[in-house]
Design a protein around this motif. Structure first.
Motif, PDB file in Angstrom:
ATOM      1  N   HIS A 123       0.838  -1.200   0.000  1.00  0.00           N
ATOM      2  CA  HIS A 123       0.000   0.000   0.000  1.00  0.00           C
ATOM      3  C   HIS A 123       0.875   1.253   0.000  1.00  0.00           C
ATOM      4  O   HIS A 123       0.564   2.234  -0.698  1.00  0.00           O
ATOM      5  CB  HIS A 123      -0.951  -0.011   1.193  1.00  0.00           C
ATOM      6  CG  HIS A 123      -2.125  -0.915   1.013  1.00  0.00           C
ATOM      7  ND1 HIS A 123      -3.122  -0.670   0.093  1.00  0.00           N
ATOM      8  CD2 HIS A 123      -2.464  -2.086   1.623  1.00  0.00           C
ATOM      9  CE1 HIS A 123      -4.026  -1.636   0.141  1.00  0.00           C
ATOM     10  NE2 HIS A 123      -3.647  -2.515   1.065  1.00  0.00           N
ATOM     11  N   TRP A 124       1.967   1.226   0.771  1.00  0.00           N
ATOM     12  CA  TRP A 124       2.879   2.380   0.747  1.00  0.00           C
ATOM     13  C   TRP A 124       3.449   2.560  -0.655  1.00  0.00           C
ATOM     14  O   TRP A 124       3.534   3.688  -1.154  1.00  0.00           O
ATOM     15  CB  TRP A 124       4.041   2.178   1.732  1.00  0.00           C
ATOM     16  CG  TRP A 124       5.106   3.212   1.509  1.00  0.00           C
ATOM     17  CD1 TRP A 124       5.156   4.460   2.038  1.00  0.00           C
ATOM     18  CD2 TRP A 124       6.239   3.102   0.615  1.00  0.00           C
ATOM     19  NE1 TRP A 124       6.249   5.157   1.548  1.00  0.00           N
ATOM     20  CE2 TRP A 124       6.918   4.346   0.683  1.00  0.00           C
ATOM     21  CE3 TRP A 124       6.736   2.103  -0.214  1.00  0.00           C
ATOM     22  CZ2 TRP A 124       8.074   4.595  -0.067  1.00  0.00           C
ATOM     23  CZ3 TRP A 124       7.874   2.349  -0.955  1.00  0.00           C
ATOM     24  CH2 TRP A 124       8.546   3.588  -0.887  1.00  0.00           C
ATOM     25  N   LEU A 125       3.856   1.469  -1.294  1.00  0.00           N
ATOM     26  CA  LEU A 125       4.502   1.523  -2.603  1.00  0.00           C
ATOM     27  C   LEU A 125       3.646   2.277  -3.618  1.00  0.00           C
ATOM     28  O   LEU A 125       4.112   3.212  -4.290  1.00  0.00           O
ATOM     29  CB  LEU A 125       4.781   0.100  -3.093  1.00  0.00           C
ATOM     30  CG  LEU A 125       5.332  -0.048  -4.513  1.00  0.00           C
ATOM     31  CD1 LEU A 125       6.714   0.577  -4.613  1.00  0.00           C
ATOM     32  CD2 LEU A 125       5.376  -1.535  -4.900  1.00  0.00           C
ATOM     33  N   PHE A 126       2.374   1.914  -3.707  1.00  0.00           N
ATOM     34  CA  PHE A 126       1.533   2.533  -4.734  1.00  0.00           C
ATOM     35  C   PHE A 126       1.005   3.896  -4.307  1.00  0.00           C
ATOM     36  O   PHE A 126       0.758   4.758  -5.154  1.00  0.00           O
ATOM     37  CB  PHE A 126       0.426   1.568  -5.152  1.00  0.00           C
ATOM     38  CG  PHE A 126       0.974   0.424  -5.953  1.00  0.00           C
ATOM     39  CD1 PHE A 126       1.298   0.603  -7.293  1.00  0.00           C
ATOM     40  CD2 PHE A 126       1.231  -0.799  -5.367  1.00  0.00           C
ATOM     41  CE1 PHE A 126       1.848  -0.429  -8.034  1.00  0.00           C
ATOM     42  CE2 PHE A 126       1.786  -1.839  -6.098  1.00  0.00           C
ATOM     43  CZ  PHE A 126       2.102  -1.646  -7.436  1.00  0.00           C
ATOM     44  N   LEU A 166       5.102  12.601  -8.085  1.00  0.00           N
ATOM     45  CA  LEU A 166       5.254  11.579  -9.120  1.00  0.00           C
ATOM     46  C   LEU A 166       3.974  11.401  -9.931  1.00  0.00           C
ATOM     47  O   LEU A 166       3.974  11.459 -11.155  1.00  0.00           O
ATOM     48  CB  LEU A 166       5.668  10.250  -8.476  1.00  0.00           C
ATOM     49  CG  LEU A 166       7.004  10.277  -7.731  1.00  0.00           C
ATOM     50  CD1 LEU A 166       7.231   8.970  -6.996  1.00  0.00           C
ATOM     51  CD2 LEU A 166       8.145  10.541  -8.712  1.00  0.00           C
ATOM     52  N   GLN A 167       2.888  11.101  -9.228  1.00  0.00           N
ATOM     53  CA  GLN A 167       1.563  10.977  -9.845  1.00  0.00           C
ATOM     54  C   GLN A 167       1.515   9.975 -11.002  1.00  0.00           C
ATOM     55  O   GLN A 167       0.927  10.225 -12.051  1.00  0.00           O
ATOM     56  CB  GLN A 167       1.067  12.351 -10.312  1.00  0.00           C
ATOM     57  CG  GLN A 167       0.812  13.312  -9.159  1.00  0.00           C
ATOM     58  CD  GLN A 167       0.214  14.628  -9.598  1.00  0.00           C
ATOM     59  OE1 GLN A 167       0.791  15.325 -10.422  1.00  0.00           O
ATOM     60  NE2 GLN A 167      -0.939  14.965  -9.066  1.00  0.00           N
ATOM     61  N   PHE A 168       2.150   8.811 -10.775  1.00  0.00           N
ATOM     62  CA  PHE A 168       2.009   7.735 -11.756  1.00  0.00           C
ATOM     63  C   PHE A 168       0.581   7.197 -11.685  1.00  0.00           C
ATOM     64  O   PHE A 168       0.067   6.924 -10.606  1.00  0.00           O
ATOM     65  CB  PHE A 168       2.986   6.594 -11.447  1.00  0.00           C
ATOM     66  CG  PHE A 168       4.408   6.894 -11.820  1.00  0.00           C
ATOM     67  CD1 PHE A 168       4.823   6.875 -13.141  1.00  0.00           C
ATOM     68  CD2 PHE A 168       5.346   7.180 -10.837  1.00  0.00           C
ATOM     69  CE1 PHE A 168       6.133   7.133 -13.485  1.00  0.00           C
ATOM     70  CE2 PHE A 168       6.669   7.438 -11.162  1.00  0.00           C
ATOM     71  CZ  PHE A 168       7.065   7.416 -12.492  1.00  0.00           C
ATOM     72  N   GLU A 190      13.172   1.900 -10.380  1.00  0.00           N
ATOM     73  CA  GLU A 190      14.251   2.896 -10.323  1.00  0.00           C
ATOM     74  C   GLU A 190      13.847   4.081  -9.440  1.00  0.00           C
ATOM     75  O   GLU A 190      14.631   4.570  -8.629  1.00  0.00           O
ATOM     76  CB  GLU A 190      14.589   3.389 -11.734  1.00  0.00           C
ATOM     77  CG  GLU A 190      15.209   2.349 -12.643  1.00  0.00           C
ATOM     78  CD  GLU A 190      16.703   2.189 -12.421  1.00  0.00           C
ATOM     79  OE1 GLU A 190      17.253   2.899 -11.557  1.00  0.00           O
ATOM     80  OE2 GLU A 190      17.296   1.345 -13.122  1.00  0.00           O
ATOM     81  N   VAL A 191      12.616   4.527  -9.598  1.00  0.00           N
ATOM     82  CA  VAL A 191      12.137   5.673  -8.823  1.00  0.00           C
ATOM     83  C   VAL A 191      12.076   5.333  -7.334  1.00  0.00           C
ATOM     84  O   VAL A 191      12.500   6.118  -6.485  1.00  0.00           O
ATOM     85  CB  VAL A 191      10.749   6.117  -9.338  1.00  0.00           C
ATOM     86  CG1 VAL A 191      10.139   7.158  -8.400  1.00  0.00           C
ATOM     87  CG2 VAL A 191      10.861   6.674 -10.739  1.00  0.00           C
TER      88      VAL A 191
END
Length: 335
Positions: free
Chosen positions: A33-36, A44-46, A59-60
């Motif tokens: 959950h932290w990762l996403f 970032l807003q991927f 990488e990020v």
């Protein structure tokens, strides 16, 4: 989608055909959950489906970890744990070869390399603590706690293993243990509370071990019970034992030792019995490398560890040069 992936895979061990503990499941879930959340939030807003996690995202994330580590906000142990969780997640989404070796993501190996090697002798002996006297003091207050300590001292058990041990049921004959009987007629079948459910048979071949079993049997309420108070759940029994240890100063802040130090002391005694020298952390003289390897392998197995290298945490490290990852392994086709 993330919750579906967790529901389908999170119970599984990353490499073995078995489940994992609730603690591991909870830690993995928090990490995912932290990762996403990290990738989706500003700046970032991927906008990505978890199944679309790629090398660019890795990488990020690892660049962020490197920045945090350099700022002193992230330890090598945490980075190793998180990288392991990340690698497990890539298997869940069908991309087991996505990640490169961890060293490819960091410009300084010290940021992610954790050393298990101890520089401090953690045995009770090294701190000037006489184990038998302290255990007698505990015995006057709580016989169940004393039984656990006696088992830790004699068999070098872990804290949880000693609490869960059933001294009537867990003593088996050499034949039942699959042994030839030359070393001992009876063995302690240690399988409750072990790491990874790894079973090991420990010979009951000294007066101390016989006395520890006899005492544990006398204070155990029933033949099918463990040495802890049967009125307590496992978690309550663990907390109670910790309370008794604190009450009697068996802490770093008190006597300078913990119950685990009895395991260190037993391991050190085993090393000296095999090599004729105290372990490196206790000031022992160097021994033949083959003999050192033999001692470490035997004691790792005796303690219930799967890797010989874990003995560095008990004895100190066998001299060996640390190496950086080969940069050829960091290319796009790594692994």
């Amino acid at each position: 989608m993330l919750n579906l992936l967790l529901r389908e895979h999170n119970w599984r061990h990353s490499s073995k055909h078995k489940g994992v503990s609730h603690k591991t499941m909870a830690e993995r879930q928090r990490f995912c959950h932290w990762l996403f959340d990290f990738l989706r939030q500003p700046p970032l807003q991927f906008k990505l489906d978890p199944r679309s996690f790629s090398g660019r995202h890795a990488e990020v994330v690892t660049a962020h970890w490197q920045s945090e580590a350099k700022a002193g906000r992230m330890s090598p142990a945490t980075i190793q744990t998180y990288f392991s969780f990340l690698k497990t997640f890539t298997v869940w989404i069908g991309k087991p070869r996505l990640l490169r070796p961890i060293g490819c993501y960091f410009d300084d190996a010290r940021l992610y390399q954790r050393s298990l090697a101890t520089g401090v002798d953690k045995s009770w002996r090294a701190q000037g603590v006489e184990a038998d006297a302290v255990i007698r003091m505990v015995e006057a207050h709580d016989v169940h706690a004393a039984a656990s300590l006696k088992l830790m001292q004699a068999f070098h058990l872990r804290f949880k293993e000693s609490v869960m041990l059933r001294p009537h049921e867990d003593v088996v004959t050499a034949a039942q243990a699959g042994k030839d009987g030359e070393l001992a007629a009876f063995y302690l079948d240690t399988h409750r509370g072990t790491k990874g459910g790894r079973e090991r048979m420990v010979a009951i071949n000294t007066a101390q071990r016989l006395a520890a079993i006899d005492y544990a049997r006398r204070v155990t309420v029933g033949v099918h019970e463990s040495v802890s108070d049967p009125r307590l759940t496992l978690q309550q029994a663990m907390r109670h034992l910790r309370y008794v240890m604190e009450r009697h100063g068996i802490t770093r802040a008190g006597l300078g030792v913990t119950p685990h130090g009895l395991r260190h002391q037993g391991a050190a005694d085993g090393y000296e019995a095999i090599t004729g020298q105290r372990p490196p952390v206790a000031g022992g003289a160097p021994v033949d490398p083959d003999l050192d390897h033999q001692a470490r392998q035997q004691i790792a197995e005796h303690l219930g560890h799967g890797r010989k290298q874990i003995t560095n945490a008990y004895f100190g490290k066998t001299p060996r040069s640390a190496t950086q990852p080969n940069r050829r392994d960091c290319g796009p086709n790594a692994l």
